[in-house]
Design an enzyme around this catalytic site. Structure first.
Site, PDB file in Angstrom:
ATOM      1  N   VAL A 157       0.732  -0.987  -0.087  1.00 18.99           N
ATOM      2  CA  VAL A 157       0.019   0.049  -0.013  1.00 18.99           C
ATOM      3  C   VAL A 157       1.059   1.223   0.285  1.00 18.99           C
ATOM      4  O   VAL A 157       1.956   1.346   0.798  1.00 18.99           O
ATOM      5  CB  VAL A 157      -0.968   0.067   1.287  1.00 18.99           C
ATOM      6  CG1 VAL A 157      -1.775   1.298   1.399  1.00 18.99           C
ATOM      7  CG2 VAL A 157      -1.776  -1.291   1.246  1.00 18.99           C
ATOM      8  N   TRP A 158       0.689   2.238  -1.023  1.00 17.34           N
ATOM      9  CA  TRP A 158      -0.055   1.826  -1.981  1.00 17.34           C
ATOM     10  C   TRP A 158       0.177   1.220  -3.228  1.00 17.34           C
ATOM     11  O   TRP A 158       1.620   1.324  -3.465  1.00 17.34           O
ATOM     12  CB  TRP A 158      -0.282   3.498  -2.622  1.00 17.34           C
ATOM     13  CG  TRP A 158      -1.001   4.486  -1.581  1.00 17.34           C
ATOM     14  CD1 TRP A 158      -2.019   4.151  -0.721  1.00 17.34           C
ATOM     15  CD2 TRP A 158      -0.953   5.887  -1.646  1.00 17.34           C
ATOM     16  NE1 TRP A 158      -2.515   5.303  -0.273  1.00 17.34           N
ATOM     17  CE2 TRP A 158      -1.859   6.362  -0.644  1.00 17.34           C
ATOM     18  CE3 TRP A 158      -0.225   6.725  -2.370  1.00 17.34           C
ATOM     19  CZ2 TRP A 158      -2.209   7.715  -0.642  1.00 17.34           C
ATOM     20  CZ3 TRP A 158      -0.165   8.142  -2.311  1.00 17.34           C
ATOM     21  CH2 TRP A 158      -1.215   8.539  -1.329  1.00 17.34           C
ATOM     22  N   VAL A 161       2.404   3.249  -5.769  1.00 20.29           N
ATOM     23  CA  VAL A 161       3.698   3.845  -5.321  1.00 20.29           C
ATOM     24  C   VAL A 161       4.852   2.864  -4.695  1.00 20.29           C
ATOM     25  O   VAL A 161       5.706   2.494  -5.104  1.00 20.29           O
ATOM     26  CB  VAL A 161       3.581   5.055  -4.361  1.00 20.29           C
ATOM     27  CG1 VAL A 161       4.978   5.650  -3.763  1.00 20.29           C
ATOM     28  CG2 VAL A 161       2.637   5.908  -4.848  1.00 20.29           C
ATOM     29  N   CYS A 162       4.225   2.226  -3.498  1.00 20.96           N
ATOM     30  CA  CYS A 162       4.982   1.315  -2.588  1.00 20.96           C
ATOM     31  C   CYS A 162       5.344   0.099  -3.520  1.00 20.96           C
ATOM     32  O   CYS A 162       6.380  -0.740  -3.092  1.00 20.96           O
ATOM     33  CB  CYS A 162       4.182   0.993  -1.478  1.00 20.96           C
ATOM     34  SG  CYS A 162       4.118   2.585  -0.334  1.00 20.96           S
ATOM     35  N   VAL A 163       4.304  -0.449  -4.420  1.00 20.28           N
ATOM     36  CA  VAL A 163       4.533  -1.503  -5.069  1.00 20.28           C
ATOM     37  C   VAL A 163       5.295  -1.240  -6.322  1.00 20.28           C
ATOM     38  O   VAL A 163       6.090  -1.857  -6.886  1.00 20.28           O
ATOM     39  CB  VAL A 163       3.259  -2.523  -5.369  1.00 20.28           C
ATOM     40  CG1 VAL A 163       3.399  -3.623  -6.049  1.00 20.28           C
ATOM     41  CG2 VAL A 163       2.687  -2.890  -4.126  1.00 20.28           C
TER      42      VAL A 163
END
Length: 265
Positions: A157-158, A161-163
């Site tokens: 998450v998010w 972005v984070c993935v």
């Protein structure tokens, strides 16, 4: 039929039935037969050549933090958390390495959901120094490299972005990368749809928790069959009712007196 397989069949016969009703068709095309050195999950038939190899896989759970959960709008939070728990349980059952991380757990984004490490006690947590992109953190990249695995299953998450950021960087670094869409979350449907398109453009493979479970599972004829069956109920809670009704019907049928052949005394 092995005892463990019978147990799994009785519990999840409905799932098996879905496969049994398929009509066998002539093979029109096959994957290229595996060459020497092929992944351990590829069969002589070529089956599995296009799927992930559990023996070459590490699961990366990124920034599943309490504060960020409150901003997710594209998937119900309860469903998202449940899917992450399933991944953690699957990793523990199948001995797949897990790495977790958060950019700044003491800030407004909040702490990681505790269920991950509760269900995957072997998971390794890597603290970051505020980097938004986990791949910008040398300790995180070094920890991934130390596993020796080249297939990365990412969720976080998010999603956008984070993935997205570490997934694109890892793909460029030579890894095979999967993004588990329903174990990840975004602040809007637009963000989620855009993330999916960008994953595909960047060569990252979008997937879901049930697909990951099935790709790791591969066959009911294995000692972990009953435990894997329980994970199917976890990833699809509504199907538990189907299993319960089937089990009850079988129980009632066993209690019915057997009809005697015509003319017998």
């Amino acid at each position: 039929m092995p005892h463990m397989f019978k147990k799994a069949f009785n519990v999840f016969a409905g799932i098996l039935a879905l496969g049994l009703v398929s009509v066998a068709l002539p093979v029109l095309a096959q994957a290229t037969p595996p060459r020497s050195g092929a992944s351990s999950s590829v069969l002589p038939t070529g089956g599995g050549a296009a799927l992930l190899d559990p023996s070459d896989t590490v699961i990366l759970l990124l920034d599943h933090q309490a504060g960020l959960f409150q901003t997710v709008k594209d998937v119900p939070i309860a469903e998202l958390r449940s899917n992450v728990v399933m991944l953690a349980k699957l990793a523990t059952l199948m001995k797949i390495p897990v790495i977790t991380t958060a950019s700044e757990p003491n800030g407004t984004n909040g702490p990681l959901m505790p269920e991950i490490h509760q269900n995957a006690p072997h998971a390794v947590y890597v603290a970051r120094k505020g980097e938004v992109n986990a791949w910008d953190n040398e300790d995180f990249v070094r920890t991934v490299q130390s596993t020796g695995k080249k297939t990365l299953i990412m969720a976080g998450v998010w999603t956008s972005v984070c993935v997205m950021f570490p997934a694109l960087d890892a793909k460029l670094a030579g890894y095979k990368v999967y993004a588990v869409m329903d174990a990840s979350g975004d602040p809007s449907e637009m963000a989620s749809r855009t993330s999916l398109a960008r994953f595909v453009q960047g060569g990252v493979i979008p997937t879901t928790t049930n697909a990951v479970l099935s790709e790791v599972h591969r066959t009911w004829n294995r000692p972990e069959a009953a435990e894997i069956g329980a994970l199917y109920a976890h990833v699809s809670p509504n199907y538990s009712a189907v299993v319960e009704s089937y089990t009850k019907a079988q129980e009632v049928a066993r209690k019915q007196p057997q009809a005697r052949p015509a003319g017998s005394q």
